[in-house]
Design a protein around this motif. Sequence first.
Motif, PDB file in Angstrom:
ATOM      1  N   VAL A  90      28.252 -12.616  -4.158  1.00 53.47           N
ATOM      2  CA  VAL A  90      28.210 -12.043  -5.507  1.00 53.47           C
ATOM      3  C   VAL A  90      27.263 -10.844  -5.552  1.00 53.47           C
ATOM      4  N   SER A  91      26.114 -10.951  -4.890  1.00 49.69           N
ATOM      5  CA  SER A  91      25.181  -9.818  -4.900  1.00 49.69           C
ATOM      6  C   SER A  91      25.761  -8.626  -4.134  1.00 49.69           C
ATOM      7  N   ALA A  92      26.497  -8.893  -3.069  1.00 53.19           N
ATOM      8  CA  ALA A  92      27.175  -7.801  -2.358  1.00 53.19           C
ATOM      9  C   ALA A  92      28.276  -7.206  -3.235  1.00 53.19           C
ATOM     10  N   GLY A  93      28.938  -8.058  -4.015  1.00 52.37           N
ATOM     11  CA  GLY A  93      29.958  -7.573  -4.940  1.00 52.37           C
ATOM     12  C   GLY A  93      29.383  -6.615  -5.963  1.00 52.37           C
ATOM     13  N   ALA A  94      28.150  -6.864  -6.410  1.00 57.42           N
ATOM     14  CA  ALA A  94      27.496  -5.957  -7.355  1.00 57.42           C
ATOM     15  C   ALA A  94      27.333  -4.571  -6.746  1.00 57.42           C
ATOM     16  N   VAL A  95      27.014  -4.510  -5.469  1.00 63.06           N
ATOM     17  CA  VAL A  95      26.882  -3.224  -4.781  1.00 63.06           C
ATOM     18  C   VAL A  95      28.234  -2.519  -4.740  1.00 63.06           C
ATOM     19  N   VAL A  96      29.299  -3.264  -4.470  1.00 66.72           N
ATOM     20  CA  VAL A  96      30.639  -2.668  -4.419  1.00 66.72           C
ATOM     21  C   VAL A  96      31.015  -2.088  -5.777  1.00 66.72           C
ATOM     22  N   VAL A  97      30.707  -2.804  -6.853  1.00 65.78           N
ATOM     23  CA  VAL A  97      31.013  -2.298  -8.195  1.00 65.78           C
ATOM     24  C   VAL A  97      30.243  -1.001  -8.457  1.00 65.78           C
ATOM     25  N   ALA A  98      28.965  -0.979  -8.124  1.00 66.39           N
ATOM     26  CA  ALA A  98      28.146   0.226  -8.322  1.00 66.39           C
ATOM     27  C   ALA A  98      28.655   1.379  -7.462  1.00 66.39           C
ATOM     28  N   ALA A  99      29.005   1.090  -6.220  1.00 64.25           N
ATOM     29  CA  ALA A  99      29.507   2.136  -5.326  1.00 64.25           C
ATOM     30  C   ALA A  99      30.853   2.679  -5.805  1.00 64.25           C
ATOM     31  N   ALA A 100      31.706   1.815  -6.337  1.00 71.04           N
ATOM     32  CA  ALA A 100      32.993   2.266  -6.869  1.00 71.04           C
ATOM     33  C   ALA A 100      32.771   3.184  -8.075  1.00 71.04           C
ATOM     34  N   PHE A 101      31.838   2.802  -8.942  1.00 64.79           N
ATOM     35  CA  PHE A 101      31.485   3.651 -10.083  1.00 64.79           C
ATOM     36  C   PHE A 101      31.003   5.023  -9.599  1.00 64.79           C
ATOM     37  N   ALA A 102      30.126   5.026  -8.607  1.00 67.53           N
ATOM     38  CA  ALA A 102      29.588   6.276  -8.072  1.00 67.53           C
ATOM     39  C   ALA A 102      30.689   7.118  -7.437  1.00 67.53           C
ATOM     40  N   PHE A 103      31.571   6.477  -6.698  1.00 69.68           N
ATOM     41  CA  PHE A 103      32.654   7.201  -6.028  1.00 69.68           C
ATOM     42  C   PHE A 103      33.582   7.848  -7.052  1.00 69.68           C
ATOM     43  N   ILE A 104      33.968   7.088  -8.071  1.00 72.75           N
ATOM     44  CA  ILE A 104      34.867   7.635  -9.098  1.00 72.75           C
ATOM     45  C   ILE A 104      34.180   8.747  -9.882  1.00 72.75           C
ATOM     46  N   THR A 105      32.908   8.562 -10.174  1.00 72.38           N
ATOM     47  CA  THR A 105      32.148   9.608 -10.853  1.00 72.38           C
ATOM     48  C   THR A 105      32.125  10.882 -10.012  1.00 72.38           C
TER      49      THR A 105
END
Length: 122
Positions: A90-105
Amino acid sequence: MKRLIRSFGFAFKGLQYATASQLNFRIHLVASIVVIGLGFALQISVDEWQWIMLSITLVLVTELLNTAIETLTDLVSPTYNIKAGHVKDVSAGAVVVAAAFAFITGLIIFIPKLLLLLPHAA
């Protein structure tokens, strides 16, 4: 004052630990440097800089929290435990969500600017 200075020392020690021990943190640092360089090269606006800096900060903070959670999980559950695995996932999943946000931004900000650099088809 001495306590405040010491607390900063501990914080920098934590950053040093994450940088030395976590490949993904180093990858995110390098990506941040590349994105900052691209931002300067493409002369992005102040508003765009705010989104880029928010994205970088979000990814680095979640990566640091992920490292802390994984380290603590390993401490309290040194042998395999399915629930400890869920915590780490779950904590690794949080990183993926943040990285996806950054990538799309980054795509939203940089693609239009990069497309302007391409020669127009006749």
